[in-house]
Design a protein around this motif. Sequence first.
Motif, short mmCIF file in Angstrom:
data_model
loop_
_atom_site.label_atom_id
_atom_site.label_comp_id
_atom_site.label_asym_id
_atom_site.label_seq_id
_atom_site.Cartn_x
_atom_site.Cartn_y
_atom_site.Cartn_z
N ASP A 1 2.55 1.42 9.36
CA ASP A 1 3.36 0.21 9.53
C ASP A 1 3.97 0.23 10.93
O ASP A 1 4.40 1.28 11.40
CB ASP A 1 4.48 0.15 8.48
CG ASP A 1 3.95 -0.10 7.07
OD1 ASP A 1 2.79 -0.51 6.94
OD2 ASP A 1 4.70 0.14 6.11
N ASP B 1 0.81 -1.22 0.00
CA ASP B 1 0.00 0.00 0.00
C ASP B 1 0.84 1.27 0.00
O ASP B 1 0.31 2.37 0.19
CB ASP B 1 -0.93 0.02 1.23
CG ASP B 1 -2.12 -0.90 1.05
OD1 ASP B 1 -2.20 -1.57 0.01
OD2 ASP B 1 -2.97 -0.95 1.96
N ALA B 2 2.15 1.14 -0.21
CA ALA B 2 3.03 2.31 -0.16
C ALA B 2 2.73 3.25 -1.33
O ALA B 2 2.07 2.88 -2.30
CB ALA B 2 4.49 1.89 -0.20
N HIS B 3 3.23 4.46 -1.24
CA HIS B 3 2.97 5.49 -2.24
C HIS B 3 3.75 5.20 -3.52
O HIS B 3 4.84 4.65 -3.47
CB HIS B 3 3.38 6.85 -1.68
CG HIS B 3 2.93 8.02 -2.51
ND1 HIS B 3 3.80 8.75 -3.27
CD2 HIS B 3 1.70 8.55 -2.70
CE1 HIS B 3 3.12 9.72 -3.90
NE2 HIS B 3 1.85 9.62 -3.57
N THR C 1 -0.73 5.32 5.37
CA THR C 1 -0.80 5.04 3.93
C THR C 1 -1.80 5.98 3.28
O THR C 1 -2.71 6.51 3.92
CB THR C 1 -1.22 3.57 3.66
OG1 THR C 1 -2.45 3.31 4.34
CG2 THR C 1 -0.16 2.61 4.15
N THR C 2 -1.60 6.18 1.98
CA THR C 2 -2.36 7.17 1.23
C THR C 2 -3.86 6.89 1.29
O THR C 2 -4.66 7.78 1.54
CB THR C 2 -1.91 7.14 -0.24
OG1 THR C 2 -0.48 7.10 -0.26
CG2 THR C 2 -2.40 8.35 -0.99
N THR D 1 5.63 2.78 5.72
CA THR D 1 4.70 3.86 5.43
C THR D 1 3.97 4.23 6.72
O THR D 1 3.37 3.38 7.36
CB THR D 1 3.69 3.43 4.36
OG1 THR D 1 4.40 2.92 3.24
CG2 THR D 1 2.86 4.62 3.91
#
Lengths: 372, 372
Positions: free
Chosen positions: B136, B71-73, B129-130, B126
């Motif tokens: 995390d 789910d990172a950017h 998350t966005t 992260t």
Amino acid sequence: EGAPVSTLMEHYMLDTMLDLAGFGEGEGQMTTGSSNGNMIAMLAARNQAIETGKEQGLFGHSPLLAFVSADAHYSLDKAANILGLGTHNLVKVPVDEHGRMQPQALERLLQQHSQNGKIPFFVCATLGTTVRGAYDSLPPLVELREKYGFWLHGDGAWGGAALLDDELKKHFLPGIEQLDSFTWDFHKMAGTNLMCNVLLFNHHRGTLRCVCSAGEHSYLFREEDKNAELDMGTASLQCGRRVDSLKWFLDWKFFGKKGLAERIRHYLALSEYAEQVVHGIPELEMTVPRESFNVCFHFRTPENIPANEFNLELRNRLFKQGISLVGIAYIEEKLTLRLLITHPDYSRADVDSFFSNLVAAGKELMHEHLQG
Amino acid sequence: EGAPVSTLMEHYMLDTMLDLAGFGEGEGQMTTGSSNGNMIAMLAARNQAIETGKEQGLFGHSPLLAFVSADAHYSLDKAANILGLGTHNLVKVPVDEHGRMQPQALERLLQQHSQNGKIPFFVCATLGTTVRGAYDSLPPLVELREKYGFWLHGDGAWGGAALLDDELKKHFLPGIEQLDSFTWDFHKMAGTNLMCNVLLFNHHRGTLRCVCSAGEHSYLFREEDKNAELDMGTASLQCGRRVDSLKWFLDWKFFGKKGLAERIRHYLALSEYAEQVVHGIPELEMTVPRESFNVCFHFRTPENIPANEFNLELRNRLFKQGISLVGIAYIEEKLTLRLLITHPDYSRADVDSFFSNLVAAGKELMHEHLQG
């Protein structure tokens, strides 16, 4: 999506700039400055040279080589580091007595390195060097590209503003329409507020998106969007951005190409005048002849006073006394004072008073040195 | 040199931020945004992992591997491309049901890839998350670092603002003082004007300069300068920069840590309230439970109406009617509406009217669908 009007302004301005440069079927983008513009151009060239580079990286590939003139801006060194090419793989080509890249020297270096199994992929012509204002000559570089097949980029951070005037363009930038990419700062001579840099690609529609886009970003960009073509987000290395296109668009509409061209011609005329003034003052000397907008001069010193130290001291005194902040730089280890005129209201009278203040402070300092 | 006062402001703010994060003997810099901050952190880690990387590039070296949560950017993907690592060498670690990176999965991947001769060098946690706002968990990642020796970076672009409040910091960011580097955007929840990103390095004084500096730049930076230590230019990837530190400093002095902490707590309280409102409206449903500041919900649809298309249509209608512009995103292929509150004057009444407008438009649209 977040700022639809300014996106249209940006498209309009970029199209206008592509026209000015004579780039057909091109594309452009606003970046955070020419340092960034140079890097993105080098990135595009790198990923074109190594087809698997974007996905697999550079590991295990033969080294790529980039070439710039010895007087190029240090952002090219930074780019070579960032992009994983290595600063030692950025080759500095010697300059001639005008400070321009020597095409013969470039060809020798191209041949020499190709024999060592390294792959030349990128040549950057500096169009207005930082210190001397020299413009690398493009036609011989275009010829070499035919033979060696590299990406030819133009760094016009400082001197690219000559594009605004048809005559100056012909004089300083002949062959610009042959470049693969070109970057210049509208926030320098053209006077728009920081930051306002433009990066243009020639005959490369879609490259920016291909080079810069990566990852899952459907929270912002979606293909079902009818205007996806217009959306510039996937082609940028930034995510959030300031609305820099607004001030640019307004400056363009207010001053017009003609008004901005006059501004650039005014700067050139003033630097011609400044050179004459230097010639007319016995205490001063041009460090090198003027190439374009940069006036590089220094205060003459007798043999027993080291010139560099004296001029540095003079410069610091002018700064501390609040008289002026003059740029300095080194040309072949010789310290030079560097006058760059970028304010539209600056006049001949300002040039006169700048030099008379400087000479007065210089004489005073010389007096102290000779007494002390 | 060009802006001495704002340079001191920047130092003051960066030192304050280092203190907040609990970074001892650290250093910081303002960048053009978290995309840039993430890239510079990865660059520092890369050049630490490959000692000759800065000069020789990555050619001929064993592949390096970076790890982020699924789910990172997307800026991490971009960074892997730019830095010459390759997007395939950015490994996506599965997330748990809260949207947080699974440490066990990370360890499995670390072991698996190490056996293939690839070198794990960078893990990015992260922090917010966005889409879901998940943080995390840092302590298990710190433990894995002991064993595998990677650089541990925290991307707090969105959620890093929790740092401003001691309780929220304890709750969302335990272990932050153990990170090697951390970036967050002051222009998001903290409300300073674009751009205002800060990148912090822990126990790494001098690294930024070493990583970012390259090339001959004596026209700007000179060692004879007594204040060279204070000059931040050689540690930045930009050459010219806007004076972003001024607005940051003034915001800090005007609102104070306490005022900004209240702002962040206010946003959290409002998102808690928004979640309750969603629970109270039969037509709406939370797509996933709220993790922090992000409220991810959607309009319920009967089986014969595809949920994603309906919610997208609803969202576009709200936009076109000038009612609201709601973010959307996909969570496991399910379209979710995404409410993020970042305006200090937003109140419970605003949340109420946002949802009642949305439900009214949704009912109308549903009516049309069922009739059509």
